[in-house]
Scaffold this motif. Structure first.
Motif, short mmCIF file in Angstrom:
data_model
loop_
_atom_site.label_atom_id
_atom_site.label_comp_id
_atom_site.label_asym_id
_atom_site.label_seq_id
_atom_site.Cartn_x
_atom_site.Cartn_y
_atom_site.Cartn_z
N ALA A 33 0.85 -1.19 0.00
CA ALA A 33 0.00 0.00 0.00
C ALA A 33 0.89 1.24 0.00
CB ALA A 33 -0.93 0.01 1.21
N VAL A 34 0.29 2.36 -0.40
CA VAL A 34 0.99 3.65 -0.38
C VAL A 34 0.14 4.63 0.42
CG1 VAL A 34 1.86 5.58 -1.76
CG2 VAL A 34 2.10 3.24 -2.60
N SER A 35 0.74 5.26 1.41
CA SER A 35 0.01 6.18 2.28
C SER A 35 0.44 7.62 2.02
CB SER A 35 0.27 5.82 3.75
OG SER A 35 1.63 6.07 4.08
N VAL A 36 -0.26 8.54 2.68
CA VAL A 36 0.11 9.96 2.58
C VAL A 36 1.54 10.17 3.07
CG1 VAL A 36 -0.40 12.28 3.41
CG2 VAL A 36 -2.27 10.76 2.79
N ASP A 37 1.89 9.53 4.19
CA ASP A 37 3.23 9.68 4.75
C ASP A 37 4.29 9.16 3.77
OD1 ASP A 37 2.27 10.83 7.02
OD2 ASP A 37 2.39 9.02 8.26
N ASP A 38 3.97 8.07 3.06
CA ASP A 38 4.93 7.53 2.08
C ASP A 38 5.22 8.55 0.98
OD1 ASP A 38 5.01 5.09 3.44
OD2 ASP A 38 3.33 4.29 2.29
N ILE A 39 4.17 9.21 0.49
CA ILE A 39 4.34 10.22 -0.56
C ILE A 39 5.13 11.41 -0.04
CG2 ILE A 39 3.13 11.85 -2.05
CD1 ILE A 39 3.01 8.97 -3.01
N LEU A 40 4.84 11.84 1.19
CA LEU A 40 5.57 12.97 1.79
C LEU A 40 7.04 12.60 2.00
CD1 LEU A 40 2.96 14.22 4.42
CD2 LEU A 40 3.46 15.19 2.17
N ASN A 41 7.30 11.37 2.41
CA ASN A 41 8.69 10.93 2.62
C ASN A 41 9.45 10.90 1.29
OD1 ASN A 41 8.30 10.62 5.37
ND2 ASN A 41 7.79 8.45 5.21
N LEU A 42 8.77 10.48 0.23
CA LEU A 42 9.41 10.45 -1.08
C LEU A 42 9.71 11.87 -1.56
CD1 LEU A 42 10.39 8.93 -3.57
CD2 LEU A 42 8.03 8.86 -4.39
N TYR A 43 8.76 12.75 -1.37
CA TYR A 43 8.97 14.17 -1.75
C TYR A 43 10.15 14.76 -1.00
CZ TYR A 43 7.93 19.11 -2.61
OH TYR A 43 8.01 20.43 -2.97
N ASP A 44 10.21 14.52 0.31
CA ASP A 44 11.28 15.10 1.14
C ASP A 44 12.63 14.45 0.87
OD1 ASP A 44 9.51 16.83 2.33
OD2 ASP A 44 9.09 15.52 4.03
N THR A 52 -1.71 17.53 -10.58
CA THR A 52 -0.51 17.76 -9.78
C THR A 52 -0.60 17.03 -8.45
OG1 THR A 52 -1.42 19.80 -8.82
CG2 THR A 52 -0.08 20.02 -10.82
N LEU A 53 0.54 16.70 -7.92
CA LEU A 53 0.68 16.07 -6.61
C LEU A 53 1.72 16.86 -5.84
CD1 LEU A 53 0.13 13.74 -4.62
CD2 LEU A 53 1.84 12.39 -5.85
N LEU A 54 1.31 17.48 -4.75
CA LEU A 54 2.18 18.37 -3.98
C LEU A 54 2.78 19.46 -4.87
CD1 LEU A 54 4.02 15.79 -1.68
CD2 LEU A 54 1.97 17.12 -1.18
N ASP A 70 -4.75 14.58 3.30
CA ASP A 70 -3.81 14.92 4.36
C ASP A 70 -4.53 15.07 5.69
OD1 ASP A 70 -5.06 17.36 4.30
OD2 ASP A 70 -3.44 18.41 3.28
N ALA A 71 -3.80 15.53 6.70
CA ALA A 71 -4.38 15.63 8.05
C ALA A 71 -5.53 16.61 8.14
CB ALA A 71 -3.28 16.01 9.05
N THR A 72 -5.59 17.58 7.21
CA THR A 72 -6.66 18.57 7.22
C THR A 72 -7.84 18.18 6.33
OG1 THR A 72 -5.67 19.84 5.41
CG2 THR A 72 -4.97 20.38 7.66
N GLY A 73 -7.77 16.98 5.72
CA GLY A 73 -8.86 16.52 4.86
C GLY A 73 -8.75 16.94 3.42
N ARG A 74 -7.64 17.58 3.02
CA ARG A 74 -7.46 17.98 1.63
C ARG A 74 -6.90 16.82 0.81
NH1 ARG A 74 -3.68 23.14 2.14
NH2 ARG A 74 -2.57 21.57 3.38
N LEU A 75 -7.41 16.69 -0.40
CA LEU A 75 -6.93 15.64 -1.29
C LEU A 75 -5.48 15.91 -1.69
CD1 LEU A 75 -10.06 15.25 -3.58
CD2 LEU A 75 -9.23 13.57 -1.94
N LEU A 76 -4.70 14.84 -1.77
CA LEU A 76 -3.29 14.98 -2.15
C LEU A 76 -3.16 15.37 -3.62
CD1 LEU A 76 -1.50 14.38 0.26
CD2 LEU A 76 -0.60 12.38 -0.95
N LEU A 77 -3.94 14.73 -4.49
CA LEU A 77 -3.92 15.02 -5.91
C LEU A 77 -4.82 16.20 -6.20
CD1 LEU A 77 -4.02 11.47 -7.50
CD2 LEU A 77 -2.36 13.21 -8.07
N THR A 78 -4.36 17.10 -7.06
CA THR A 78 -5.13 18.28 -7.43
C THR A 78 -5.42 18.26 -8.92
OG1 THR A 78 -4.03 19.56 -5.69
CG2 THR A 78 -5.20 20.79 -7.38
#
Length: 221
Positions: free
Chosen positions: A135-146, A191-193, A173-181
């Motif tokens: 699986a891929v989570s929000v944290d995984d995507i943020l870790n890849l970005y960082d 776009t993603l992030l 994300d934690a505020t309920g916003r979709l990661l993909l725009t």
């Protein structure tokens, strides 16, 4: 029966790597070597009357070897001249699409035997392992970005399988916003992030051990 001078055909994938990478050529030799700077010069604070220590940049060379893709179709001159459909234009499109499919497959996962070595097989590519095996989570995507150094993020892109994007589309994300725009403009990419997303079936889907999402400045890679 009537006949309309129009052809209905399936649309195949175009080359994603050619859109995001730096394309060089043509290369007329059997291979081409490009100098690569490995280290720069060293700078330091120097006191009055103190000697400045010399430092030299180091270089090596990267060798690129072209590979050949071939396809052949036999068409008579009569068909080219008399057909209600522009056969020559059709074949050019079909050849281009076939080449694009084969190129992208090699650019992403090629084994380097008679073809390019794919970017997913490069041992120098830094990887980020997801917390869950399949699986891929929000944290995984943020870790890849960082994980990508900041100087490359402004021109970086995401590349993934359409099935992976379908999964990421549901992440918030934690505020309920979709990661993909999704862009309001038809021609603008998703776009993603803040960085554009490119889709190709030659990226693996979300499975244990697979390199599922690629993020980086591919034009400088």
């Amino acid at each position: 029966e009537g006949f309309v001078a129009e052809l209905i055909r399936a649309l195949t994938e175009q080359s994603v790597m050619r859109n995001v990478a730096r394309v060089m050529g043509p290369i007329s030799q059997s291979s081409v070597r490009i100098p690569r700077n490995l280290t720069g010069v060293a700078a330091a604070w120097v006191g009055e009357n103190q000697a400045i220590a010399p430092s030299d940049p180091t270089f090596d060379a990267v060798e690129f070897t072209p590979h050949k893709i071939g396809a052949m179709t036999l068409v008579s001159n009569e068909l080219l001249a008399d057909s209600a459909v522009n056969v020559e234009q059709l074949l050019a499109a079909l050849f281009g699409e076939a080449f694009a499919q084969l190129e992208d497959q090699a650019f992403f996962s090629g084994d380097g035997v008679g073809k390019p070595s794919g970017i997913l097989n490069d041992p120098d590519i830094q990887t980020v392992t997801a917390d869950a095996g399949n699986a891929v989570s929000v944290d995984d995507i943020l870790n890849l970005y960082d994980a990508l150094p900041p100087q490359y993020r402004a021109t970086a892109v995401w590349v993934m399988n359409p099935a992976t994007m379908s999964h990421l589309r549901k992440l918030k994300d934690a505020t309920g916003r979709l990661l993909l725009t999704e862009s309001l403009a038809a021609a603008a990419p998703t776009t993603l992030l803040g960085r554009p997303v490119y889709l190709t079936s030659h990226m693996p889907t979300i499975t244990a051990g697979a390199k599922t999402v690629l993020f980086g400045d591919v034009s400088r890679a």
